[in-house]
Design a protein around this motif. Structure first.
Motif, PDB file in Angstrom:
ATOM      1  N   ILE A 124       0.866  -1.175   0.000  1.00  0.00           N
ATOM      2  CA  ILE A 124       0.000   0.000   0.000  1.00  0.00           C
ATOM      3  C   ILE A 124       0.902   1.224   0.000  1.00  0.00           C
ATOM      4  O   ILE A 124       1.637   1.480   0.963  1.00  0.00           O
ATOM      5  CB  ILE A 124      -0.940   0.011   1.223  1.00  0.00           C
ATOM      6  N   LEU A 125       0.866   1.952  -1.106  1.00  0.00           N
ATOM      7  CA  LEU A 125       1.766   3.082  -1.289  1.00  0.00           C
ATOM      8  C   LEU A 125       1.204   4.310  -0.583  1.00  0.00           C
ATOM      9  O   LEU A 125       0.080   4.748  -0.848  1.00  0.00           O
ATOM     10  CB  LEU A 125       1.934   3.361  -2.789  1.00  0.00           C
ATOM     11  N   ALA A 126       1.990   4.848   0.336  1.00  0.00           N
ATOM     12  CA  ALA A 126       1.548   6.019   1.097  1.00  0.00           C
ATOM     13  C   ALA A 126       1.461   7.235   0.189  1.00  0.00           C
ATOM     14  O   ALA A 126       2.229   7.376  -0.774  1.00  0.00           O
ATOM     15  CB  ALA A 126       2.514   6.282   2.255  1.00  0.00           C
ATOM     16  N   ASP A 127       0.543   8.119   0.493  1.00  0.00           N
ATOM     17  CA  ASP A 127       0.399   9.345  -0.304  1.00  0.00           C
ATOM     18  C   ASP A 127       1.687  10.170  -0.348  1.00  0.00           C
ATOM     19  O   ASP A 127       2.000  10.764  -1.387  1.00  0.00           O
ATOM     20  CB  ASP A 127      -0.762  10.187   0.227  1.00  0.00           C
ATOM     21  N   PRO A 128       2.487  10.230   0.754  1.00  0.00           N
ATOM     22  CA  PRO A 128       3.739  11.012   0.678  1.00  0.00           C
ATOM     23  C   PRO A 128       4.897  10.320  -0.029  1.00  0.00           C
ATOM     24  O   PRO A 128       6.009  10.861  -0.059  1.00  0.00           O
ATOM     25  CB  PRO A 128       4.101  11.245   2.160  1.00  0.00           C
ATOM     26  N   ALA A 129       4.673   9.115  -0.578  1.00  0.00           N
ATOM     27  CA  ALA A 129       5.765   8.411  -1.270  1.00  0.00           C
ATOM     28  C   ALA A 129       6.363   9.326  -2.341  1.00  0.00           C
ATOM     29  O   ALA A 129       5.634  10.032  -3.044  1.00  0.00           O
ATOM     30  CB  ALA A 129       5.254   7.122  -1.896  1.00  0.00           C
ATOM     31  N   PRO A 130       7.687   9.335  -2.507  1.00  0.00           N
ATOM     32  CA  PRO A 130       8.318  10.316  -3.401  1.00  0.00           C
ATOM     33  C   PRO A 130       8.041  10.074  -4.873  1.00  0.00           C
ATOM     34  O   PRO A 130       7.936  11.012  -5.657  1.00  0.00           O
ATOM     35  CB  PRO A 130       9.808  10.161  -3.088  1.00  0.00           C
ATOM     36  N   PHE A 131       7.927   8.798  -5.277  1.00  0.00           N
ATOM     37  CA  PHE A 131       7.679   8.482  -6.681  1.00  0.00           C
ATOM     38  C   PHE A 131       7.365   7.006  -6.816  1.00  0.00           C
ATOM     39  O   PHE A 131       7.501   6.221  -5.858  1.00  0.00           O
ATOM     40  CB  PHE A 131       8.876   8.854  -7.571  1.00  0.00           C
ATOM     41  N   LEU A 132       6.958   6.641  -8.018  1.00  0.00           N
ATOM     42  CA  LEU A 132       6.701   5.255  -8.376  1.00  0.00           C
ATOM     43  C   LEU A 132       7.692   4.856  -9.463  1.00  0.00           C
ATOM     44  O   LEU A 132       7.824   5.556 -10.474  1.00  0.00           O
ATOM     45  CB  LEU A 132       5.269   5.099  -8.893  1.00  0.00           C
ATOM     46  N   VAL A 133       8.418   3.759  -9.247  1.00  0.00           N
ATOM     47  CA  VAL A 133       9.347   3.235 -10.246  1.00  0.00           C
ATOM     48  C   VAL A 133       8.600   2.206 -11.091  1.00  0.00           C
ATOM     49  O   VAL A 133       8.071   1.226 -10.553  1.00  0.00           O
ATOM     50  CB  VAL A 133      10.574   2.579  -9.589  1.00  0.00           C
ATOM     51  N   ILE A 134       8.539   2.428 -12.391  1.00  0.00           N
ATOM     52  CA  ILE A 134       7.927   1.476 -13.317  1.00  0.00           C
ATOM     53  C   ILE A 134       9.058   0.872 -14.140  1.00  0.00           C
ATOM     54  O   ILE A 134       9.792   1.582 -14.822  1.00  0.00           O
ATOM     55  CB  ILE A 134       6.879   2.149 -14.212  1.00  0.00           C
ATOM     56  N   SER A 135       9.189  -0.440 -14.073  1.00  0.00           N
ATOM     57  CA  SER A 135      10.372  -1.111 -14.599  1.00  0.00           C
ATOM     58  C   SER A 135      10.008  -2.226 -15.565  1.00  0.00           C
ATOM     59  O   SER A 135       9.004  -2.922 -15.399  1.00  0.00           O
ATOM     60  CB  SER A 135      11.186  -1.700 -13.440  1.00  0.00           C
ATOM     61  N   ASP A 136      10.846  -2.403 -16.569  1.00  0.00           N
ATOM     62  CA  ASP A 136      10.842  -3.589 -17.403  1.00  0.00           C
ATOM     63  C   ASP A 136      11.578  -4.708 -16.644  1.00  0.00           C
ATOM     64  O   ASP A 136      12.191  -4.463 -15.593  1.00  0.00           O
ATOM     65  CB  ASP A 136      11.544  -3.266 -18.724  1.00  0.00           C
ATOM     66  N   PHE A 137      11.533  -5.921 -17.183  1.00  0.00           N
ATOM     67  CA  PHE A 137      12.203  -7.059 -16.550  1.00  0.00           C
ATOM     68  C   PHE A 137      13.312  -7.632 -17.421  1.00  0.00           C
ATOM     69  O   PHE A 137      14.485  -7.596 -17.062  1.00  0.00           O
ATOM     70  CB  PHE A 137      11.177  -8.155 -16.214  1.00  0.00           C
ATOM     71  N   ASP A 138      12.958  -8.167 -18.587  1.00  0.00           N
ATOM     72  CA  ASP A 138      13.923  -8.843 -19.445  1.00  0.00           C
ATOM     73  C   ASP A 138      14.961  -7.874 -20.000  1.00  0.00           C
ATOM     74  O   ASP A 138      14.618  -6.860 -20.627  1.00  0.00           O
ATOM     75  CB  ASP A 138      13.205  -9.542 -20.601  1.00  0.00           C
TER      76      ASP A 138
END
Length: 330
Positions: A124-138
């Motif tokens: 559960i990502l808190a509202d004050p979280a600095p950012f979201l990392v969206i990542s590839d895998f392969d």
């Protein structure tokens, strides 16, 4: 015999092999907000098994889906029952009971059908979280060699979470992102790896020391997911989470183009784009205003300058990174 033909022959050979009759529930590790969380997964009518990575992988890919299964999903006291679709997939959005909120941090969700049950982590990502990392895998986190068909087949079918190699330095880079923030960042993995590989991908991340709490969004293989399958997932994440985002991928296929498209569609939301050099880098225009890197330390040093990672963490993770490399980072 070329790689696709060999792959087809292996699938045909093992698809008809005996399997255990017990069903299996796959539940994707998820990201949520205090007000809601969306859980999704797939029900297989049989349990894939095998004595080698090859047989386990192929039986996972060829296992029959269970259409019409009644799936009970629960999280933090909220329970719902959904019915699996044509491909065995299910999805449900849960909200806190009594108008409350889900507490930030890592928790566990459960999913069960008659004869099988499973759990998965939910961050559960808190509202004050600095950012979201969206990542590839392969070829971003795991060495898959997508641009070389023979090696791709070998990595996809002959390896598993214990034997597939990690891209050097990437666990340290990810571990430093947002490490000094008041609330930890979120991590979402959006990958072309098939949804049947959920246990394998999750096990790989754990084994190689990547941050805990990844949400996993893997591909539902089929005609509709041959291309442009990442953009809808990333758009959904950006609509659900108001946080700035950091995008990480590789140059082997279409990550630069996909991320450029997302940056254009969501102006002001993308803090940085990091692209690992996995080949196909002759056209510099593909990487405009992105950080193209060969060594993870280069990306980490840029993250320090961009205010995305603390210097002390990066220095500890990459003690061999030279001052000269740091000064030359964009």
């Amino acid at each position: 015999m070329n790689a696709p033909i060999r792959l087809a022959a292996l699938v045909l050979a093992l698809a008809s092999a005996p399997v255990l009759a017990a069903p299996t529930v796959l539940l994707s590790p998820a990201l949520g907000r205090p007000g809601s969380v969306t859980l999704e997964g797939r029900v297989l009518a049989e349990t894939p098994h095998g004595s080698s990575a090859l047989t386990r992988n192929l039986r996972s890919l060829t296992a029959r889906n269970w259409k019409g299964a009644k799936v009970e999903v629960s999280f933090q006291g909220t329970v719902a029952t959904v019915t699996s679709g044509e491909d065995g997939n299910f999805q449900v959005t849960l909200q806190p009971a009594g108008g409350g909120s889900f507490p930030p941090g890592r928790h566990s969700a459960q999913a069960s059908v008659t004869g099988a049950k499973t759990t998965a982590s939910v961050e559960i990502l808190a509202d004050p979280a600095p950012f979201l990392v969206i990542s590839d895998f392969d070829d971003t986190l795991a060495i898959s060699e997508v641009t070389q068909p023979d090696k791709l087949v070998a990595n996809a079918l002959l390896r598993d979470e214990e034997t597939q190699k990690a891209v050097p330095g990437m666990p340290g880079f990810y571990g430093c992102l947002g490490a000094n923030a008041e609330a930890r960042p979120g991590f979402a993995l959006v990958s072309g790896s098939p949804v049947q590989y959920l246990p394998r991908v999750g096990g790989f991340l754990d084994r190689h020391g990547f941050p805990e709490g990844f949400g996993l969004f893997l591909r539902d293989l089929g005609p509709r997911s041959l291309s442009d399958y990442k953009q809808p997932i990333i758009r959904s994440l950006l609509h659900r989470f108001p946080h700035p985002v950091v995008l990480v991928g590789d140059s082997g296929e279409k990550d630069p183009e996909v991320y450029a498209q997302i940056r254009e569609e969501f102006p002001g939301r993308v803090r940085a784009i990091y692209i690992r050099d996995a080949g196909n880098t002759a056209d510099a225009a593909r990487f405009q205003d992105m950080v193209l890197f060969q060594e993870a330390s280069t990306a980490a040093l840029h993250a320090v300058q961009a205010g995305l990672a603390p210097r002390a963490c990066v220095s500890a993770a990459f003690p061999q990174a030279t001052p000269r490399a740091e000064q030359g980072t964009p």
